[in-house]
Design a protein around this motif. Structure first.
Motif, PDB file in Angstrom:
ATOM      1  N   ARG A   1     -66.812 -20.004 -11.190  1.00 56.64           N
ATOM      2  CA  ARG A   1     -66.726 -18.148 -11.353  1.00 56.64           C
ATOM      3  C   ARG A   1     -66.348 -18.088 -12.556  1.00 56.64           C
ATOM      4  O   ARG A   1     -65.449 -18.629 -13.576  1.00 56.64           O
ATOM      5  N   THR A   2     -67.364 -16.560 -13.110  1.00 53.49           N
ATOM      6  CA  THR A   2     -66.945 -16.255 -14.692  1.00 53.49           C
ATOM      7  C   THR A   2     -66.061 -14.876 -14.448  1.00 53.49           C
ATOM      8  O   THR A   2     -65.158 -14.599 -15.444  1.00 53.49           O
ATOM      9  N   LEU A   3     -66.305 -14.448 -13.422  1.00 55.62           N
ATOM     10  CA  LEU A   3     -66.304 -13.025 -13.103  1.00 55.62           C
ATOM     11  C   LEU A   3     -66.067 -12.453 -12.046  1.00 55.62           C
ATOM     12  O   LEU A   3     -66.944 -12.765 -11.422  1.00 55.62           O
ATOM     13  N   GLU A   4     -64.991 -11.642 -11.415  1.00 57.71           N
ATOM     14  CA  GLU A   4     -64.938 -11.211 -10.193  1.00 57.71           C
ATOM     15  C   GLU A   4     -64.948  -9.844 -10.039  1.00 57.71           C
ATOM     16  O   GLU A   4     -65.015  -8.725 -10.409  1.00 57.71           O
ATOM     17  N   VAL A   5     -65.845  -9.440  -8.959  1.00 63.97           N
ATOM     18  CA  VAL A   5     -66.232  -7.877  -8.893  1.00 63.97           C
ATOM     19  C   VAL A   5     -65.942  -7.355  -7.316  1.00 63.97           C
ATOM     20  O   VAL A   5     -65.965  -7.578  -6.382  1.00 63.97           O
ATOM     21  N   VAL A   6     -65.025  -6.231  -6.941  1.00 61.79           N
ATOM     22  CA  VAL A   6     -64.749  -5.909  -5.395  1.00 61.79           C
ATOM     23  C   VAL A   6     -65.487  -4.542  -5.573  1.00 61.79           C
ATOM     24  O   VAL A   6     -64.824  -3.885  -6.017  1.00 61.79           O
ATOM     25  N   LEU A   7     -66.289  -4.938  -4.471  1.00 58.28           N
ATOM     26  CA  LEU A   7     -67.489  -3.532  -4.047  1.00 58.28           C
ATOM     27  C   LEU A   7     -66.457  -2.648  -3.295  1.00 58.28           C
ATOM     28  O   LEU A   7     -67.082  -3.524  -2.192  1.00 58.28           O
ATOM     29  N   SER A   8     -66.670  -1.303  -3.765  1.00 56.09           N
ATOM     30  CA  SER A   8     -66.473  -1.142  -1.875  1.00 56.09           C
ATOM     31  C   SER A   8     -68.134   0.422  -2.276  1.00 56.09           C
ATOM     32  O   SER A   8     -67.840   0.923  -3.019  1.00 56.09           O
ATOM     33  N   VAL A   9     -68.288   0.401  -0.808  1.00 59.45           N
ATOM     34  CA  VAL A   9     -69.271   1.240  -0.997  1.00 59.45           C
ATOM     35  C   VAL A   9     -69.004   2.196   0.551  1.00 59.45           C
ATOM     36  O   VAL A   9     -67.938   1.814   1.348  1.00 59.45           O
ATOM     37  N   PHE A  10     -68.641   3.832   0.182  1.00 58.39           N
ATOM     38  CA  PHE A  10     -68.983   4.835   0.314  1.00 58.39           C
ATOM     39  C   PHE A  10     -69.867   5.478   1.379  1.00 58.39           C
ATOM     40  O   PHE A  10     -70.570   5.869   0.388  1.00 58.39           O
ATOM     41  N   LYS A  11     -69.867   6.354   2.939  1.00 58.01           N
ATOM     42  CA  LYS A  11     -71.419   7.120   2.848  1.00 58.01           C
ATOM     43  C   LYS A  11     -70.993   8.586   2.492  1.00 58.01           C
ATOM     44  O   LYS A  11     -69.521   9.098   2.041  1.00 58.01           O
ATOM     45  N   ARG A  12     -71.812   9.418   1.889  1.00 58.66           N
ATOM     46  CA  ARG A  12     -71.552  10.674   2.069  1.00 58.66           C
ATOM     47  C   ARG A  12     -71.896  11.311   3.569  1.00 58.66           C
ATOM     48  O   ARG A  12     -72.608  11.042   4.360  1.00 58.66           O
ATOM     49  N   THR A  13     -71.163  12.589   3.439  1.00 56.48           N
ATOM     50  CA  THR A  13     -70.706  13.271   4.532  1.00 56.48           C
ATOM     51  C   THR A  13     -70.793  14.395   4.704  1.00 56.48           C
ATOM     52  O   THR A  13     -70.261  14.847   3.662  1.00 56.48           O
ATOM     53  N   GLN A  14     -71.071  15.106   5.888  1.00 53.64           N
ATOM     54  CA  GLN A  14     -70.711  16.493   6.372  1.00 53.64           C
ATOM     55  C   GLN A  14     -70.543  16.792   7.571  1.00 53.64           C
ATOM     56  O   GLN A  14     -71.274  16.166   8.572  1.00 53.64           O
ATOM     57  N   GLN A  15     -69.507  17.743   7.753  1.00 52.42           N
ATOM     58  CA  GLN A  15     -69.709  18.211   8.972  1.00 52.42           C
ATOM     59  C   GLN A  15     -69.823  19.796   8.939  1.00 52.42           C
ATOM     60  O   GLN A  15     -69.595  21.072   8.283  1.00 52.42           O
ATOM     61  N   LEU A  16     -70.832  20.340  10.050  1.00 57.23           N
ATOM     62  CA  LEU A  16     -71.362  21.162  10.224  1.00 57.23           C
ATOM     63  C   LEU A  16     -71.250  21.742  11.199  1.00 57.23           C
ATOM     64  O   LEU A  16     -71.049  21.114  12.930  1.00 57.23           O
ATOM     65  N   SER A  17     -70.995  23.883  11.953  1.00 57.96           N
ATOM     66  CA  SER A  17     -70.890  23.972  13.259  1.00 57.96           C
ATOM     67  C   SER A  17     -71.595  24.703  13.440  1.00 57.96           C
ATOM     68  O   SER A  17     -71.364  25.611  12.452  1.00 57.96           O
ATOM     69  N   ALA A  18     -71.694  25.128  14.469  1.00 57.55           N
ATOM     70  CA  ALA A  18     -72.643  26.433  14.770  1.00 57.55           C
ATOM     71  C   ALA A  18     -72.523  26.955  16.250  1.00 57.55           C
ATOM     72  O   ALA A  18     -72.330  26.268  17.217  1.00 57.55           O
ATOM     73  N   LYS A  19     -73.820  28.626  16.664  1.00 57.57           N
ATOM     74  CA  LYS A  19     -73.035  29.057  17.823  1.00 57.57           C
ATOM     75  C   LYS A  19     -75.064  28.537  18.572  1.00 57.57           C
ATOM     76  O   LYS A  19     -76.243  28.522  17.983  1.00 57.57           O
ATOM     77  N   VAL A  20     -74.985  28.052  19.619  1.00 65.06           N
ATOM     78  CA  VAL A  20     -76.753  28.989  20.738  1.00 65.06           C
ATOM     79  C   VAL A  20     -77.037  29.923  19.718  1.00 65.06           C
ATOM     80  O   VAL A  20     -77.054  30.646  19.398  1.00 65.06           O
TER      81      VAL A  20
END
Length: 473
Positions: free
Chosen positions: A213-232
């Motif tokens: 081992r020569t190089l350590e990488v700690v990777l964290s991947v996140f998702k993009r999110t949206q919150q929407l609300s509407a009426k009928v």
């Protein structure tokens, strides 16, 4: 780490002082600071030069020493050393750590017979912490070691080598997205495309026959999110962004999650599927490849449209999520009813406020009247009580005199025997002096002492017996 298995074996042979010592593991994030202290034996003279060395090729690569701050490896002045002769302690500080600083280090002093004698040894691991979004591309430079590989840590180490471009016990989807190439300076470059949340974990650059081992990488991947609300019956519009250079030519899709499957509702493909023809009536999708924006429009929303949606890349193998959209659709309340409710609420509040004010005024007035009435009553009762006390005192005084003398004396008050009796009242007077016949005699009777309903007339007869006058003959 920058030291191979061979260097670790040669270390105690080259440095007898390391025999019996264990290398201490120190782990730091890139950009962090390492601070350690090395206590040297009393046989080491305080004037001796102390060194901070990196173990390289079985020898000491001097980083910094107490004699001269300048060394070949310390031109950026990130490492400082100080020697406390009184406490026989050497302190080393390494700031702004970089991934390439990983390796085996030791404090040492120089002996003419044995060379550099280690005092304390540490194994430093400086890791990269990378925060990425889904569908981003990861690019990492690995140290120049023969047979570079990219490995993921888990229950079993999964690695891919540049020569074979294959993963050991790795999923095919990850195999297709990882590549290892070398640049013009022959530095290995690891590339991971279309990152997913499941790619989060610990990775290593490794090399050599033993995949050191020569190089350590700690990777964290996140998702993009949206919150929407509407009426009928309303319409919503959603925009999802992507990198034009990576995904400009890829087909985009809009799908709804049903369990673990995302059912496609609309796509930018020119060939719509028969199963999605109904959904396309109320869902439209547009791809602006000039700005890298996908726009999705949903019309005439219904309650059952609530749920989780994806903006996704549609590829032959699978869908890759670009953004996750959570939509909540609720019933629309009639505007008139809402207005009436608000007006009624306001009227109720105003009425309650007015009623509260009137009640407060009435209660205040009643309390004041009651207080005034109680004061007048108390005053009247006090005056009456005072008069009764005075009247009772006078009667007691008269009774006392009558009992003591039996009859009233001239010049004193007479005693009434019975003022409430139905019989006639009378007064006895005993005149001890000799008034003249012409002198009038009065008897005062208070109205209160007279009977209320007189049966007869009360009167007093006063007779004076003339005593013989003594004359001198």
């Amino acid at each position: 780490m920058a030291v191979g298995l061979r260097a670790l074996i040669l270390l105690p042979l080259c440095f007898p002082g390391l025999q019996g010592q264990n290398s201490e593991a120190q782990r730091r994030r890139e950009g962090g600071t390492l601070y350690i202290q090395c206590s040297y034996a009393r046989r080491v003279a305080g004037r001796d030069t102390k060194y901070w060395c990196l173990l390289k090729d079985g020898g000491c690569e001097k980083i910094v020493n107490t004699y001269s701050e300048y060394t070949r490896q310390n031109k950026d002045k990130r490492t400082q050393i100080s020697d406390d002769i009184t406490n026989e302690t050497v302190s080393i500080t390494m700031t702004d750590l970089k991934a390439e600083d990983s390796g085996t280090y030791f404090c040492a002093y120089y002996d003419y017979s044995y060379g550099y004698i280690p005092i304390r040894t540490i194994s430093l691991n400086v890791f990269k912490e990378l925060l990425m979004w889904e569908l981003d591309t990861l690019s990492v430079q690995c140290p120049q070691i023969y047979g570079t590989a990219w490995c993921r840590m888990g229950q079993t180490m999964q690695c891919t080598k540049r020569q074979t471009s294959s993963w050991r016990s790795a999923s095919k989807s990850l195999q297709d997205r990882v590549s290892i190439e070398t640049n013009a300076q022959r530095i290995p470059i690891v590339t991971m495309k279309q990152l997913q949340i499941s790619d989060s974990g610990v990775y290593w650059c490794a090399g050599g026959s033993g995949l050191t081992r020569t190089l350590e990488v700690v990777l964290s991947v996140f998702k993009r999110t949206q919150q929407l609300s509407a009426k009928v019956s309303e319409t919503i519009s959603v925009q999802c962004h992507y990198k034009i250079t990576d995904y400009g030519a890829v087909t985009k899709a809009w799908c709804k999650m049903e369990g673990e499957t995302c059912n496609v509702l609309a796509t930018t493909s020119s060939e719509p599927s028969a199963e999605n023809s109904t959904a396309r009536d109320s869902v439209r999708i547009q791809d602006d490849r000039q700005q890298g924006i996908v726009t999705v429009t949903m019309q005439q929303l219904q309650l059952q449209d609530s749920g989780v949606y994806w903006c996704a890349l549609q590829e032959p193998s699978a869908l890759s999520r670009m953004e996750e959209v959570t939509l909540s659709v609720s019933r629309a309340q009639p505007q008139g009813r809402l207005a009436d409710t608000e007006n009624k609420s306001q009227d109720t509040l105003v009425g309650e406020a007015r009623c509260s004010d009137s009640t407060f005024i009435i209660v205040t007035v009643v309390l004041l009247l009651l207080l005034l009435l109680s004061l007048v009553t108390s005053t009247a009762l006090g005056v009456r009580h005072y008069k009764l006390l005075l009247r009772t005192g006078n009667r007691e005084a008269e009774d006392t005199r009558d009992r003591a003398q039996g009859t009233a004396q001239p010049g004193s008050t007479g005693r009434r025997e019975s003022s409430d009796s139905k019989e006639s009242g009378y007064i006895n007077l005993d005149v001890q002096t000799q008034p003249s016949p012409e002198d009038p005699l009065y008897c005062n009777v208070e109205p209160s002492q007279a009977p209320r309903n007189p049966q007869c007339v009360e009167y007093a007869v006063i007779a004076f017996n003339q005593s013989p006058r003594s004359t001198k003959e």
